[in-house]
Structure formats: structure tokens, C-alpha cells
Scaffold this motif. Structure first.
Motif, short mmCIF file in Angstrom:
data_model
loop_
_atom_site.label_atom_id
_atom_site.label_comp_id
_atom_site.label_asym_id
_atom_site.label_seq_id
_atom_site.Cartn_x
_atom_site.Cartn_y
_atom_site.Cartn_z
N ARG A 329 0.83 -1.21 0.00
CA ARG A 329 0.00 0.00 0.00
C ARG A 329 0.86 1.26 0.00
O ARG A 329 0.57 2.23 -0.69
CB ARG A 329 -0.93 0.01 1.21
CG ARG A 329 -2.06 -1.00 1.10
CD ARG A 329 -3.26 -0.51 1.89
NE ARG A 329 -4.40 -1.39 1.76
CZ ARG A 329 -5.45 -1.11 0.99
NH1 ARG A 329 -5.47 0.00 0.29
NH2 ARG A 329 -6.46 -1.94 0.92
N PHE A 330 1.91 1.24 0.80
CA PHE A 330 2.82 2.40 0.82
C PHE A 330 3.48 2.59 -0.54
O PHE A 330 3.67 3.71 -0.99
CB PHE A 330 3.90 2.20 1.90
CG PHE A 330 3.43 2.52 3.30
CD1 PHE A 330 2.21 3.15 3.52
CD2 PHE A 330 4.20 2.20 4.40
CE1 PHE A 330 1.77 3.44 4.81
CE2 PHE A 330 3.78 2.49 5.70
CZ PHE A 330 2.57 3.10 5.90
N LYS A 331 3.81 1.48 -1.15
CA LYS A 331 4.45 1.54 -2.46
C LYS A 331 3.51 2.20 -3.47
O LYS A 331 3.91 3.07 -4.25
CB LYS A 331 4.79 0.12 -2.91
CG LYS A 331 6.12 0.00 -3.62
CD LYS A 331 6.36 -1.46 -3.95
CE LYS A 331 7.81 -1.83 -3.71
NZ LYS A 331 8.03 -3.27 -3.83
N ASP A 332 2.25 1.78 -3.44
CA ASP A 332 1.24 2.39 -4.31
C ASP A 332 1.14 3.88 -4.04
O ASP A 332 1.10 4.70 -4.95
CB ASP A 332 -0.14 1.77 -4.06
CG ASP A 332 -0.35 0.52 -4.89
OD1 ASP A 332 0.52 0.20 -5.71
OD2 ASP A 332 -1.39 -0.14 -4.69
N GLU A 414 -4.29 11.40 -8.35
CA GLU A 414 -4.42 9.95 -8.17
C GLU A 414 -4.47 9.58 -6.68
O GLU A 414 -5.20 8.69 -6.28
CB GLU A 414 -3.23 9.23 -8.81
CG GLU A 414 -3.15 9.37 -10.32
CD GLU A 414 -4.37 8.82 -11.04
OE1 GLU A 414 -4.87 7.76 -10.62
OE2 GLU A 414 -4.84 9.46 -12.00
N LEU A 415 -3.69 10.29 -5.90
CA LEU A 415 -3.62 9.96 -4.47
C LEU A 415 -4.97 10.22 -3.78
O LEU A 415 -5.37 9.49 -2.88
CB LEU A 415 -2.50 10.78 -3.81
CG LEU A 415 -1.86 10.21 -2.56
CD1 LEU A 415 -1.48 8.75 -2.70
CD2 LEU A 415 -0.62 11.02 -2.19
N VAL A 416 -5.68 11.27 -4.22
CA VAL A 416 -6.99 11.55 -3.63
C VAL A 416 -8.02 10.53 -4.13
O VAL A 416 -8.91 10.13 -3.39
CB VAL A 416 -7.44 13.00 -3.91
CG1 VAL A 416 -8.88 13.22 -3.47
CG2 VAL A 416 -6.52 13.97 -3.20
N LYS A 417 -7.86 10.10 -5.39
CA LYS A 417 -8.78 9.07 -5.89
C LYS A 417 -8.62 7.81 -5.06
O LYS A 417 -9.57 7.08 -4.81
CB LYS A 417 -8.51 8.77 -7.36
CG LYS A 417 -8.95 9.90 -8.29
CD LYS A 417 -8.71 9.52 -9.74
CE LYS A 417 -8.82 10.74 -10.65
NZ LYS A 417 -8.18 10.51 -11.94
#
Lengths: 701, 317
Positions: A329-332, A414-417
Motif C-alpha cells: 500500500r505504501f508503495k502504491d 491519483e492519491l486523492v482518488k
């Protein structure tokens, strides 16, 4: 004395719903036992829950109701008996009462002689009453989301009912709930205990019997175990502590029957990601607790609460699995962060045209995009900015406008999505990373706060103004197309938005009234400002009562004297709450109520309320007029300097004059001239001293 | 990085195909029929007719099947270790759900070699909704050691119709589950098969990596948007004309049962599925604006709801 246990066994109940359901079940069972007179004095009702069960233990139950004797009164004796022989009326009454005609008696009461019957009602046993009434009480429990499961869909409940334990002492109460007959068999922890049934011998043995089956049914005890387990696991890292998170504690309490805690680690390189992102991934997505050092900075560890107790091999396996998930998840998140940086916020403004803010239901209506919303917000923000600038509030207007322009652009990131709950926060982090400055960043960061009435307001003037503009625009726009909240329905959370406006005005130093905020939308082409004002005033009343805890009559009194300036209303409510304790003040409040009633009557009767030039007032009236005239300017001065406490104390000194006046003077004197003068006097008193609050609203002993 | 000691699990973990065998045997032994993957593109096992249609009506049914599921927007050119354009769902429908359905599910985990006494398992609320097929249900995501390994749903409605009886739908994500059990960091490293004689391994990447890359190229770069629209409109038109015919037949009081049974329901449904897949492709191409999106979903749902109604009517012929 008897004891009773009821346990409803279910497939796993959603964690968010358990606490409320447990409390409601306890209330319903207590009410039932009280209503049916089954609770012995000193009886105690205790509730329990785990994800798979809700339970109520009643300690101190009567085995049944007492028998009762009831006296029924029927038709008059004369109608019931003619010449000593019973008539049809007597027979009908006897039949209704369930006694033979011969058992009817003559009763004499102040109204005359009547036919009476004494009927004995045998009390029902506790087991009978519980068997009859429990299913209805259980099935009436409120659940935020229900389901059907049985063929023919006879009932809805949160999840399928799998077993029911209902024991009165050691006897099963023959109750059936959702097709499941009660017994004395419960179930333990799915894995640590397995599928073998757990025999409950007596109600009081319930918690300990289940403990042996690896289910801790007492919620407070589980909470305590979890906190201690988190402490213990954290101690393996020197100087570390786990980050307190009450809602997360509650969630894991309701996800476990036999909790333990485990520390896990992640690569320190991920600490380069913003803390908000790390914490959101851990807390919201994985239900992990964050771990911090003595300086409050995150450490590369996390804590997870398990619903099992395992050996060392199990611990290693579970730790390994959780670490792997978190790392992915952190990697994403890091990947999205890097992708997002390629398109700065300023370059995202255009793409907001494609993001829908709201779709008005009217046929052929254009959807409202976030580009449109941003433009509307800009107009409102400019108007608010002009207003506070005129009052010499210092703030960075350019930064405010920049923040407004970019406030919604992170919706395309993308991070907010991926982590929608970080909207605003991600935008601010990007703004700062892109060199837009801390003021812009902080305003974007706090645009959605306060999210609730417990939440803090934005710390900067720019953030406060942006937050006000965004919300008032939404409210006015929604009102403009008839989307006001109704009853319990508020799909667009407009009440929450209005609560936030009130809270920002209450806790900031902005020189803005509620009307100022609403009128900042005047340049928009919507026509809902009056209803929006009324809506905000109603929210202010809610805020004073429910958030600030002022008594409802104080709130009514204060708002009747003005409800536009939020901080002023709070100051007046505080002063009034303190002042109402004094006897003098209570008397003044009562007198003002009387004045209001008299003036109301006078107006209804069409009496003139004016003093003719040459009327001689009674001595008491003259005294009141003099006292009032002397006090009025002093009170006005104090009021203007907002020394409300002093002003109210001064008003209370009017009491002797007021009391004497009402003692001796008949206000509505038959002589129209005197009456007019009296009325004019009390009208003047009422007007002169109601500027802080309408005292007549105060409820007096 | 303080690395955890690895348990012995990976060495004994099942291969990808063994995982499927075990799940199939487990559920076959509990009375499920085993179906083969459905041969029309679907986004999820739920959309295969073995679920979408069989859950309708009163007839009990128990079925399991492995369904390749296509999500064009999730493709990552084979570069992301966890995201795939096409993944495999082992889909199970139990209609009506047995009272011990959760216990059976836990037994299925043991059957694939998971020692539940050494893991942390939780049923966390997760309700499911499929707007394009008018379906929803309540249930859980089953979490093991912090990872979702199964979606467990009590279906309440499908094709816009209330279900009675309801059913339990269990969806195991095979790639993810297998990567978890084999303890590999990338799904492409999952051992698909191991030669029992030589021990030679074939990985998921050997079998699928190239096509993941190629599908992403097509879905994100080459798919011709105008033609996709034309296909969509064409499939939709054919589905609609079939539904119109069905409605005429079922409204006609003189229509014989034989005539009603002849209506090609399956073909109509497949046309709706084509539309659904084309919608996903258009979405991946970024060709559907926010404004259009809701309308498109409604168009597909109309077809799905129409099919569900005709299916229900055919069951009572």
C-alpha cells in the motif's frame, strides 16, 4: 429472586453498529421488565456484546407478576336491578367482568349507587411474559442497514440470527426469535474454541462460561485488554508510544472476541511520504495504530489488533503478512505521489470542468462542475475578503485567492482518488511541494474543517474565509434549486455545513455576522438568501443549545434580542445564564413576561399606548419611570461595551420599583388617560431593557 | 528493515492450479455443481449467468466456477505486482445459504492449507452494489493478516428484482490469495504449476505477463473509441429489439408456453454483457465524461433488468 439471560447469536455484526444496538437492547429489555412489573427492587440489568452476539443479563427478577384485584364499576344500580331482579344491563356487565351476576355488589360513590364487581387478575409468570414479548423487542432493534435471509422474507435484521440463549435461572424460556428456538447453547470463538456448543448453566455464569470459550463478552474489559496489549507491544521499541485514536479503539473493540496486539515494522524510507498519507493508510485502510517517538514524529512501526491469541510461529506469520500488505500500500501511495507531481495543481484547474460537483435534478439542467464551483467560491471569497479588509483584518488576499482557485484541484490527483478522505490535505501538501507557500497550503488544508462540531476551526484567516465561502455557496446554491434539508433528510450535509459556518464565526475573530456571510453570495444569480439566513439562525440556536449547552429559554431570550452576531449572542447567553441565578433577576423576568402579556391584551382591545401630556402618574408609576430613565442610559453604555454581566446586574436593581408598581397600580385603569400613560411606561421599560435578551422568554420557578 | 522469520508455509503452499483444484473439490463435496468459466467477457463472476440469472426465482442452486474477470482500467502493462487487467475469481453461489455458511467457508480455507490457528481472521463489514446489473447485497470482506482474501455477500437484489430466497455469494480472488499463501511479492511470481517429476515450475508471469502488457496497450492506446461506441450502440440495439420481442410474446395471451420458452434469453443477456465490457473499455480510454457516465450505467442496467424480468417470467412458463 430470579436471574435472566438473553443472548442473540448472529453472523458478524458491523463494528460501527454494535455499541448502539447493545444499549438499545438493554433499554428495551429493561423497559419490558419494568412495564410488566418483573424487576425486583435493586435489580440490575447488564449488557454484553461481541461481533457475534448481543446479550442482556437481568439480575434480580421476580418469578412472576403479583396477582391483582381490580374494582370495576358498571351501570347505575337502578338500571341494573329492577325490583331486585337483574336486568339485561346487569347481565352484560357481569359477562364483561367475567363474574356471575350473584357476585355483583352495590357500590356507593358521590354520584350515586352503582353496580360493582371485583375481579382478580392472576399475575403472569416471568417466563410467559418474556416468551411473548421478547421477539418483538429484539426484532424492533434499529440497524443502519438490514437484510433478509429466510425464505418468504418474514423479518429483516442486521445479519442472520444463528442461535438464541434465553434462560430464567436454569430453565430455558420458550421464546422463538426469527425462527430460532431459544436454548441454553451458545458459541465460543470461531477458531480458538471451534464449533462445539457452549452450555450456559445459569444466567450469572454467562460471562465466565464464554470466557472459557475464548469470548470476552464485556466490552469495557475488551477495551482495557486492547489498551494494555498495545502498551505492552509498544514497549519493545525504546521511547515509543502508540498514537491515541479513540474511534479506532472502538472499531477494534467491536471486531474482536479475544483480542491481542502485535507490533509490525515497515521500511524507514516510507517515512519520506507525508505523515497524513501514512496514517490514513494505516488507520483507515488497515485499522493499524501509528507509533511515534518522544518528539511526536512517526516511527517505522505499526500496531495491529488481532482477534486471536497465537504462538510465536503464528505471530511471525501474522506480522509478516500484515507488513507485506502495508508495504504494498505504501508503495502504491508513493507511486501515486510521484505521478501526481508531474502535473502541478495549477495545471489541473482546467480538468475540474470534467469533475461533477452536483447534478441538478431538473431535466436538461447542466451539471455543476468543480470548475464552476471554484468560480462561484472565488466570487464569494472576494466579497468576504472586501468586507473584512474594510474592518482592517490583516490577511494575505493574494494567497486567499490562490488557495480558492486551487482548493478543489486535488480531486483530480491519483492519491486523492485512492484516499478520498485526504482531499484538501493532499492539495495542501502538493501546494507546498510546488512552492506556493505555507499560507496557500494551510488554507487548502483546512478548507473542510471543522468536519464536525467537535473539530477545530481553520487556524488562519485565509482558511476561515475559504471555508465560509465554500460552505455558504453550497447552501445557497442548493436552497436555490429547492434542495433544503427536510426532517431527518439532509443528503448534502447542509446542516453540517451551516454548523461549521456558525462554529467558525463563534471561534474566530472574523468581524462577520451571519447576514454578512449570506450576503456575500448576493452577486451570484441565486435567490435563496432569506431562507439561507433563516437556516443559519436556526443552526445558531442549535449550536448554542447542543454544542455550548445553554438552556433553551436562555437561547430563546438571547436570540429574540438579535441573532446575527454569533460571538455577541454567545456573550449575552453567558451573561444571562449567570444573571438568572439571582432572585432579583428572576423577579424582573417574571415582571417582563407580565408586561408583555398586558401589552398584548391592550393591543387586542385596541387601547392606546401613549401618555397624554397632562396625566398625573401614581407615585409608584412615577418612581418606576424615574428609575427606568436613570438606568436606561447606563445600561445602554454597558451594552455597547459588551459588559453584559454588569448591564444585567444593573437591570436587576429595577426590581423594587417594578414590584411596587405592580403591587399598587392597576395598569389597565378604567380612565383611558391613566391607562395610556401606564401602558406607555411599561412599553418603554420593555423596550429599554430588552436589548440583551428578551427576559420574558426566561422560564421562572 | 527487521525482517520477520518466514514460516514454513510457502514451501508447502499450493500452486495456483492446485488452489483451484482444492477449492473446486471442497465445494463439489458439499453438493455444488462445478461450472466452467463463462465464455463471454465479464467484469466479475457475478455477471456470469450462473450467478446473475440463477439467483433469480425460487429454485435452489449451488454452483462454483473460476471466472476470468476483465477490468480494463485496472491493467498496468504487467508492471504493477498486484494489479491486473484480467484476474480470476473463484465464484460460489449458495442458494439459499446454509445456516453454517460461514463455518463452511472457514473449512474451505483449511482445505487449501491455511492453518487458522496461526492467522488473524476477521469478517469486516463490506456491502456490495453493482449498479450496471441492478444488484446489491450486504456482507463482509474477509480479512486475513490485514489482507482481503474473500468477498462474502448475502445477495438481496439482482436485476432490479428482490431475491427470495436470497443467496450467499463467495468470491475468492485467486491470484491475490495464492500470492499470499506462496508468500511472493508479485502475482507474476506465483507458481502456477510444478512438474511432479522434475520439479520445474511455471509461474503466473510465464503464462500471463505478455498478454497483460498487450491488453493494456490495446485498452489504453489502440482501442478505437469511435468503433467502440459503434459496437456498443449496435449491441444495445440488438438487445433492445430482442427485449421488445420478448415483451410482446409475454404480453400476448395467446402465446403458447413453447413459444415463450423459445425466446433466446441467453443471447439477449450476452448482448448486454458485450455492452458492459465495451463500457469498461470506453472508460479505460477516458472516453466517457462524468456527465455521460451515469447515463451509460443506466442504459446497461435497463438491459440487465429487462433480461432479469424475462428470465423470471420464463421460469414460470
Amino acid at each position: 429472586m430470579s436471574d435472566f439471560i438473553l443472548e442473540i447469536g448472529l453472523d458478524e455484526i458491523p463494528a460501527r453498529m454494535i455499541a448502539q444496538a447493545e444499549a438499545e437492547l438493554g433499554r428495551r429489555v429493561t423497559d419490558l421488565l419494568t412495564r410488566e412489573r418483573l424487576l425486583a427492587p435493586g435489580a440490575k440489568v447488564t449488557t454484553y456484546s461481541t461481533p457475534r452476539r448481543l446479550a442482556v443479563l437481568a439480575d434480580g427478577l421476580l418469578p412472576g407478576q403479583d396477582d391483582t384485584e381490580e374494582q370495576l364499576t358498571g351501570p347505575s344500580w337502578k338500571v341494573a336491578f329492577k325490583d331486585g331482579a337483574p336486568t339485561a344491563a346487569a347481565e352484560a356487565f357481569a359477562k364483561k367482568a367475567g363474574v356471575p351476576v350473584a357476585a355483583l355488589q352495590k357500590v356507593t360513590n358521590p354520584k350515586g349507587e352503582y353496580v360493582g364487581a371485583s375481579v382478580s387478575r392472576p399475575g403472569r409468570s416471568a417466563a410467559d411474559l418474556l416468551a411473548a414479548d421478547l421477539p418483538r423487542e429484539v426484532l424492533a432493534l434499529y440497524w443502519a442497514k438490514n437484510m433478509y435471509w429466510r425464505v418468504g422474507k418474514p423479518e429483516r435484521f442486521v445479519r442472520p440470527v444463528r442461535w438464541v440463549v434465553a434462560l430464567l435461572d436454569s430453565a430455558v424460556v420458550p421464546v422463538e426469535i426469527a425462527g430460532i428456538a431459544a436454548g441454553n447453547l451458545s458459541r465460543g470463538h470461531r477458531i480458538l474454541h471451534g464449533e462445539a456448543p457452549v452450555v450456559i448453566d445459569t444466567p450469572k455464569a454467562y460471562p465466565e462460561t464464554l470466557r472459557k470459550a475464548y469470548a470476552i463478552v464485556d466490552v469495557a474489559e475488551r477495551r482495557n485488554i486492547i489498551r494494555k496489549a498495545l502498551d505492552k507491544a509498544t514497549r519493545t521499541v525504546p521511547g515509543a508510544r502508540w498514537r491515541e485514536d479513540e474511534p479506532l479503539i472502538e472499531t477494534v473493540v467491536h471486531l474482536t472476541e479475544w483480542p491481542s496486539a502485535l507490533l509490525g515494522n515497515f521500511e524507514p524510507e516510507y517515512l519520506a511520504l507525508p505523515e497524513e498519507v501514512l496514517v490514513t493508510v494505516m488507520r483507515d485502510h488497515q485499522k493499524y495504530f501509528a507509533v511515534e517517538g518522544p518528539d511526536g514524529k512517526l516511527l517505522p512501526h505499526f500496531l495491529t489488533v488481532l482477534n486471536i491469541e497465537v504462538d510465536e510461529e503464528g505471530k511471525a506469520t501474522i506480522q509478516h503478512g500484515n507488513q507485506k500488505v502495508l508495504r504494498a500500500r505504501f508503495k502504491d501511495a508513493r507511486f501515486f505521489w510521484e505521478v501526481d507531481q508531474k502535473t502541478p495543481l495549477a495545471a489541473r484547474v482546467e480538468s475540474l470542468k470534467k469533475v461533477t460537483f452536483f447534478r441538478p435534478p431538473a431535466k436538461d439542467a447542466e451539471p455543476w462542475s468543480y470548475a464552476w464551483k471554484t468560480e462561484q467560491n472565488r466570487l464569494v471569497v472576494s466579497s468576504l475578503a472586501a468586507h473584512v479588509k474594510a474592518k482592517e483584518v490583516a490577511f494575505d488576499e493574494a494567497a486567499l485567492l490562490k488557495a480558492t482557485e486551487l482548493a478543489k484541484t486535488d480531486l483530480t490527483a491519483e492519491l486523492v482518488k485512492e484516499f478520498t478522505e485526504l482531499q484538501g490535505i493532499i492539495g495542501s501538501l502538493y501546494a507546498e511541494a510546488q512552492g506556493l507557500g505555507a499560507t496557500v497550503g494551510r488554507a487548502i488544508y483546512s478548507q473542510y474543517t471543522p468536519a464536525s462540531t467537535d473539530d477545530a476551526i481553520p487556524p488562519t484567516v485565509e482558511g476561515q474565509l475559504l471555508g465560509l465561502a465554500d460552505r455558504i455557496h453550497t447552501i445557497v446554491a442548493m436552497f436555490g434549486i429547492g434542495m433544503e434539508p427536510t426532517g431527518s433528510k439532509d443528503p448534502f450535509a447542509l446542516r453540517r455545513a451551516a454548523n461549521a459556518i456558525v462554529k467558525i464565526l463563534a471561534e474566530s475573530e472574523l468581524p462577520l455576522s451571519l447576514s454578512d456571510v449570506v450576503e456575500a453570495t448576493a452577486t451570484l444569480d441565486t435567490k435563496a438568501t432569506d431562507s439561507a439566513k433563516a437556516f443559519l439562525h436556526e443552526r445558531l440556536s442549535f449550536y448554542l443549545k447542543d454544542v455550548r449547552g445553554f438552556a433553551y429559554d436562555v437561547v430563546s431570550a438571547v436570540l429574540a434580542a438579535g441573532s446575527d452576531d454569533v460571538r455577541d449572542a454567545i456573550a449575552r447567553a453567558e451573561a444571562l445564564t449567570a444573571a438568572r441565578q439571582s432572585a432579583d433577576f428572576a423577579a424582573i423576568s417574571a415582571a417582563f413576561k407580565r408586561i408583555k402579556n398586558i401589552l398584548h391584551q391592550a393591543r387586542e382591545k385596541g387601547f392606546a399606548i401613549e401618555a397624554a401630556p397632562a396625566v398625573t402618574l401614581s407615585p409608584e408609576a412615577a418612581q418606576l419611570a424615574a428609575a427606568s430613565a436613570a438606568l436606561a442610559p447606563q445600561v445602554a453604555t454597558l451594552r455597547q461595551s459588551r459588559a453584559y454581566g454588569d448591564a444585567l446586574a444593573l437591570i436587576a436593581t429595577l426590581r423594587p420599583a417594578v414590584d411596587a408598581f405592580f403591587d399598587k397600580v392597576m395598569v389597565l385603569d378604567p380612565d383611558p388617560a391613566i391607562r395610556g400613560a401606564n401602558l406607555a411606561l411599561i412599553d418603554q421599560v420593555l423596550r429599554g431593557f430588552s436589548g440583551i435578551a428578551d427576559f420574558s422568554e426566561i422560564v421562572t420557578g | 528493515m527487521p525482517s520477520a522469520t518466514l514460516s514454513s508455509t510457502p514451501k508447502t503452499a499450493l500452486t495456483f492450479q492446485e488452489l483451484l483444484f482444492r477449492l473446486q473439490s471442497f465445494w463439489a463435496e458439499r453438493g455444488c455443481i462445478l461450472q466452467q468459466p463463462y465464455d463471454v467477457e465479464v467484469g466479475a463472476g457475478t455477471m456470469a449467468p450462473e450467478t446473475f440469472l440463477r439467483v433469480l426465482g425460487p429454485r435452489p442452486y449451488k454452483v462454483g466456477y473460476a471466472q476470468p474477470s476483465r477490468r480494463p482500467a485496472d491493467g498496468r502493462y504487467g508492471e504493477n505486482p498486484n494489479r491486473l487487467f484480467r484476474h480470476t475469481q473463484f465464484q460460489l453461489i449458495l442458494k439459499p445459504p446454509p445456516v453454517n455458511v460461514q463455518e463452511l467457508y472457514l473449512q474451505s480455507l483449511e482445505a487449501i492449507g491455511i492453518d487458522l490457528s496461526k492467522h488473524d481472521l476477521k469478517f469486516e463489514e463490506d456491502n456490495w452494489e453493482g449498479p450496471t446489473v441492478g444488484a446489491w447485497g450486504v456482507g463482509w470482506q474477509v480479512m486475513m493478516d490485514g489482507m482481503e482474501i474473500t468477498q462474502f455477500t448475502y445477495f438481496q437484489q439482482c436485476g432490479g428484482l428482490d431475491l427470495d430466497p436470497i443467496c450467499a455469494e463467495l468470491t475468492y480472488g485467486l491470484e491475490r490469495l495464492c500470492a499470499f499463501m506462496q508468500d511472493v511479492d508479485s502475482v507474476y511470481d506465483v507458481v502456477w504449476a510444478r512438474d511432479p517429476e522434475t520439479g520445474a515450475e511455471v509461474t503466473y508471469g510465464d503464462v500471463r505477463l505478455t498478454e497483460e502488457l498487450q491488453y493494456s496497450v490495446y485498452n489504453f492506446e489502440d482501442a478505437d473509441v469511435d468503433r467502440l461506441w459503434a459496437h456498443f450502440n449496435s449491441y444495445e440495439a440488438e438487445a433492445q429489439s430482442l427485449l421488445a420481442k420478448a415483451n410482446a410474446v409475454f404480453a400476448d395471451e395467446t402465446a403458447t408456453p413453447a413459444l415463450k420458452r423459445r425466446f433466446p434469453l441467453m443471447s439477449t443477456y450476452e448482448l448486454a454483457l458485450k455492452c458492459s465490457n465495451l463500457f469498461n473499455l470506453l472508460d479505460a480510454r477516458g472516453a466517457i465524461s462524468v456527465t455521460e457516465r451515469v447515463g451509460m450505467i443506466a442504459r446497461i442496467r435497463n438491459l440487465a433488468v429487462g433480461v432479469a424480468k424475462v428470465y423470471a417470467a420464463q421460469q414460470t412458463v
